[in-house]
Design an enzyme around this catalytic site. Structure first.
Site, mmCIF file in Angstrom:
data_model
loop_
_atom_site.group_PDB
_atom_site.id
_atom_site.type_symbol
_atom_site.label_atom_id
_atom_site.label_comp_id
_atom_site.label_asym_id
_atom_site.label_seq_id
_atom_site.Cartn_x
_atom_site.Cartn_y
_atom_site.Cartn_z
ATOM 1 C CG HIS A 1 43.949 30.585 25.084
ATOM 2 N ND1 HIS A 1 44.526 31.727 24.579
ATOM 3 C CD2 HIS A 1 42.969 30.234 24.220
ATOM 4 C CE1 HIS A 1 43.917 32.039 23.448
ATOM 5 N NE2 HIS A 1 42.964 31.155 23.209
ATOM 6 C CD GLU B 1 42.625 27.867 20.519
ATOM 7 O OE1 GLU B 1 41.555 28.310 20.091
ATOM 8 O OE2 GLU B 1 43.186 28.320 21.527
ATOM 9 C CE LYS C 1 40.505 34.639 22.516
ATOM 10 N NZ LYS C 1 41.442 34.818 21.420
ATOM 11 C CD GLU D 1 44.357 35.342 23.523
ATOM 12 O OE1 GLU D 1 43.529 35.371 24.459
ATOM 13 O OE2 GLU D 1 44.020 35.372 22.320
ATOM 14 N N GLY E 1 42.615 35.100 16.227
ATOM 15 C CA GLY E 1 42.249 36.517 16.184
ATOM 16 C C GLY E 1 42.795 37.250 14.959
ATOM 17 C CB SER F 1 40.265 32.869 12.326
ATOM 18 O OG SER F 1 41.166 33.852 12.810
ATOM 19 C CG ASN G 1 38.802 31.940 25.134
ATOM 20 O OD1 ASN G 1 38.500 32.544 26.167
ATOM 21 N ND2 ASN G 1 40.041 31.857 24.689
HETATM 22 P P1 PGA Z 1 39.559 33.453 17.594
HETATM 23 O O1 PGA Z 1 40.154 32.940 18.997
HETATM 24 O O2 PGA Z 1 38.432 32.550 17.238
HETATM 25 O O3 PGA Z 1 39.145 34.858 17.842
HETATM 26 O O4 PGA Z 1 40.693 33.347 16.602
HETATM 27 C C1 PGA Z 1 40.283 31.572 19.277
HETATM 28 C C2 PGA Z 1 40.881 31.377 20.638
HETATM 29 O O5 PGA Z 1 41.724 32.188 21.050
HETATM 30 O O6 PGA Z 1 40.544 30.416 21.359
#
Ligand code: PGA
Length: 255
Positions: free
Chosen positions: A98, A171, A12, A100, A177, A217, A10
């Site tokens: 997602h 997730e 983003k 976010e 993140g 992560s 992803n």
């Molecule tokens: P990350 O993001 O691996 O940077 O923690 C995962 C995601 O948001 O799908």
């Protein structure tokens, strides 16, 4: 029953089309297409969903997907993406809800459900994202949240039978993140719970076939042990997917 393994990146709101071109050129040196039931998918910014980049990604056996889709085919919905257009552009994958989108853009369980119905209607493969926040985990509400969110996925697939891949990404919001990964035990426990929830509301062969990805992560250090868990069928990778060498190394963990 062997479930499909899915390694997804992803991006983003990162990597321009020019940067994406360099990325796919770099990754093609180490990652080649394989004949397999498994999938490698990257979700770039929408304007990277073009023929040139699709072809560049395919040299590494990578498919491209959209980070969102609206529940209507078309209309006055400024800033949204049409599933019908994605389908027409031969973009086969979409991310739904997602965290976010849920946290920053007011996505709700109800809108996640409506987007899922649309993905199914368009015959798109989709990854339905869910997971608890830190406050919910600390309040002992993790399973209650997962139960509620999983129910919206289940409601959609019950109502409209998917003809393409219907998958889930667990997730935990506190692991996204932040550099804080769930332990393999925490991740497997949540995946096992989600699969049992699916079994309780859907037919058990569908639940057994549903790939459940872990995200939060993920990196080259922890990917292997996560993938070794019984109910972890893939990974949704944010930060580490921006580095072609890391996405390549993690993709090579599955055939
Ligand atoms: P990350 O993001 O691996 O940077 O923690 C995962 C995601 O948001 O799908």
């Amino acid at each position: 029953m062997t479930r499909k393994k899915i390694i997804a990146g992803n991006w983003k709101m990162n990597l321009s089309p020019a940067e994406a071109k360099t990325y796919f050129s770099d990754i093609s040196k180490t990652l080649k297409p394989v004949r397999s039931q498994n999938h490698r998918v990257i979700f770039p910014i929408a304007y990277c969903l073009n023929e040139e980049l699709k072809n560049a990604a395919s040299l590494s056996g990578i498919e491209l997907g959209a980070q969102n889709l609206h529940w209507e085919d078309k209309g006055a919905f400024t800033g949204e993406l049409s599933g019908a257009h994605l389908k027409a552009m031969a973009i086969q994958w979409v991310l739904i809800a997602h965290s976010e989108r849920r946290q920053l853009f007011s996505e709700t369980d109800e809108t996640a459900y409506k987007r899922t119905l649309q993905a199914i209607k368009q015959g798109l493969n989709f990854i339905f994202c869910l997971g608890e926040t830190l406050a919910e985990r600390e309040a002992g509400k993790t399973f209650e949240v997962l139960k509620r969110q999983t129910a919206f996925f289940a409601k959609a697939v019950k109502e409209q039978k998917p003809t393409a891949i219907a998958s889930i990404a667990y997730e935990p919001v506190w692991a996204i993140g932040t550099g804080k990964t769930a332990t393999v035990e925490q991740a497997e426990e949540a995946h096992h719970y989600i699969r049992n929830e699916l079994k309780s509301v859907l037919d058990s062969s569908f639940a057994d076939q549903t790939s459940i990805l872990y995200g939060g992560s993920v990196n080259t250090q922890n990917a292997k042990s996560l993938l070794e868990q019984k109910n972890i069928d893939g990974l949704l990778i944010g930060g580490a997917s921006l580095k072609p060498q890391d996405f390549s190394a993690i993709s090579l963990l599955i055939s």
